[in-house]
Enzyme design. Structure first.
Site: not given
Length: 478
Positions: A250, A284
């Protein structure tokens, strides 16, 4: 608040590093040392690899019921130590005490949800066209996993990796970020206290050039998984080629947040604030580029500035602040560079952009609003990862779709509209792994992953188990 000295957790034991080196953990709010940790090197990484090999041989042979029992024991211990763990995150990386609950929740949910998800894994029966054999696909634990974790959600990230790895039958080596390692080291202390099986979980932190390089280039790990920047992900991929390993990543994001003229104005405004300034913008999936339809742009900008000006800054377990400091001076200086670049290219600084008065010590920055964002600015091209909101008007659906997709990243995206044809089109054509419409939801059971340069595979949901399992075909002649 201080937390003392904490050791590596390798092979079921709390140990000093082979070199006896220590590293201070610095509070971003006031630059004070709040703890010391054992600082690992090449030899410690090698010891962790050997311990994880042994741990895998034991753990992979346990039944799911036995693994679940141990995971439940760890979950209970985490809950019992909630306050200390939350406080550690507050002081190691600056998040609010309320915000630290999200980390605890992510960890305890991961330890609970994944054993249940494994119960739903089924062998696949394959029919034989000639009736000469029986065939089935079975899944088995892949082997030793290595997890590199980002600093922004220290224990949520642990939960995202620990849950599926343990439930699937893998052992795991966790390398937390050097910026926020304390809470992970406290997990090591808890594991020792509950006498968790040796070698199944190992926790150490040290220079990436020594620890991460040793772990990544080793042929022992079957799985490399990480949460971090795209640049770090590319480095891990390049270093991993000593053997063929399963990869789960990720990585960076550059989320568009699109508000159309028919949107629920107040809901879009609330979420544009929360998704930008929560965790001091160090997320994020933060709203990185805010696109607002021209017909409501001025109204939205005025309201956004007002809401931003009302955010309260503060730090500590007793603080009721909305936003804390940034994690490091390096990251704060990067914000100043982004602001300077944007203004030099025509953006207007609408609010913030400075160190708050009275907070010269530490890594503080005012929540910041820029209007007039354009595609040549760094705030458009780069992942901000900080408390800078950049706004830009648009006129047509075609225009904003092109702008939204004009990025190397493809993690999260957000749109606010009540036009069903538009929802259908943007759901299809937005180039992001997650498209959230008229609201936001993240949970342990919902897949979280990106496309393009934002990652490989998924965290959360049953899909995360794929990283830690291998499939085998078994055919038996009749």
């Amino acid at each position: 608040m201080t937390f003392g000295y904490h050791k590596l957790y390798i092979g079921g034991e709390l140990v000093d590093s082979v070199s006896n080196k220590r590293q201070s953990v610095i509070c971003p709010a006031d630059d004070r040392s709040i703890a010391e940790i054992a600082w690992a090197g090449v030899e410690d990484a090698a010891l962790a690899l050997k311990a994880a090999q042994k741990g895998f041989q034991f753990w992979s042979k346990l039944s799911l019921a036995e693994r679940t029992e141990w995971m439940t024991k760890l979950r209970t211990a985490v809950i019992e130590n909630e306050h200390e763990l939350r406080a550690a995150m507050v002081y190691e990386m600056g998040k609010t005490y309320a915000g630290a609950w999200e980390d605890i929740e992510g960890l305890i949910n991961g330890l609970e949800w994944y054993p249940a998800a494994m119960k739903n894994m089924r062998d696949e029966q394959i029919p034989d066209y000639e009736n000469t054999h029986t065939h089935k696909m079975v899944h088995q634990p892949a082997g030793v996993a290595v997890a590199y974790l980002a600093w922004n959600f220290p224990l949520l990230n642990v939960g995202f990796k620990l849950g599926p790895a343990l439930a699937s039958g893998c052992s795991i080596i966790i390398k937390p970020s050097a910026v926020s390692p304390l809470s992970a080291y406290l997990i090591g202390k808890i594991l020792k206290e509950i006498d968790f099986p040796a070698g199944v979980i190992n926790i150490l932190c040290g220079p990436s050039s020594e620890v991460a390089h040793t772990l990544t280039t080793s042929k022992i790990p079957a799985v490399l998984t990480m949460i971090g920047s795209t640049q770090t992900g590319q480095k891990v991929i390049a270093d991993s080629t000593t053997s063929i390993k399963k990869l789960g990543m990720e990585l960076g994001g550059n989320a568009p947040f699109i508000v159309f003229e028919d949107a629920d104005f107040e809901k879009a405004l609330d979420l544009a604030i929360g998704l930008k300034f929560g965790n001091t913008g160090q997320i994020c999936v933060a709203a990185n580029r805010i696109f607002v339809h021209q017909s409501i742009y001025d109204k939205f900008l005025r309201a956004y500035i007002k809401r931003t000006s009302e955010l309260k800054l503060g730090h500590g377990v007793e603080s009721k602040a909305d936003m804390g400091p940034m994690v490091s001076k390096k990251d704060r200086d990067r914000m100043f560079e982004l602001i300077k670049d944007a203004i030099s290219k025509g953006a207007k600084l609408e609010y913030g952009g400075n160190i708050p008065k009275g907070k010269e010590i530490g890594n503080w920055l005012e929540p910041t609003v820029l209007s007039g964002m354009t595609t040549d600015m760094d705030v458009f091209r780069k992942e901000t990862f900080g408390p800078i909101a950049s706004l830009m008007p648009f006129n047509t659906d075609d225009e904003v779709l092109t702008l939204a997709n004009d990025t190397e990243y493809g993690l999260a995206s957000y749109i606010f509209t009540n036009n069903h044809k538009r929802i259908e089109r943007f759901s299809r054509d937005l180039e992001f792994g997650e498209i959230q419409i008229n609201g936001v939801k993240y949970s342990i059971y919902l897949p979280h992953g990106g496309i393009k340069n934002s990652g490989i595979g998924h965290d959360c949901s049953h899909l995360a188990l794929d990283d830690y399992l291998v499939k085998k075909r078994i055919s038996i002649a009749l």
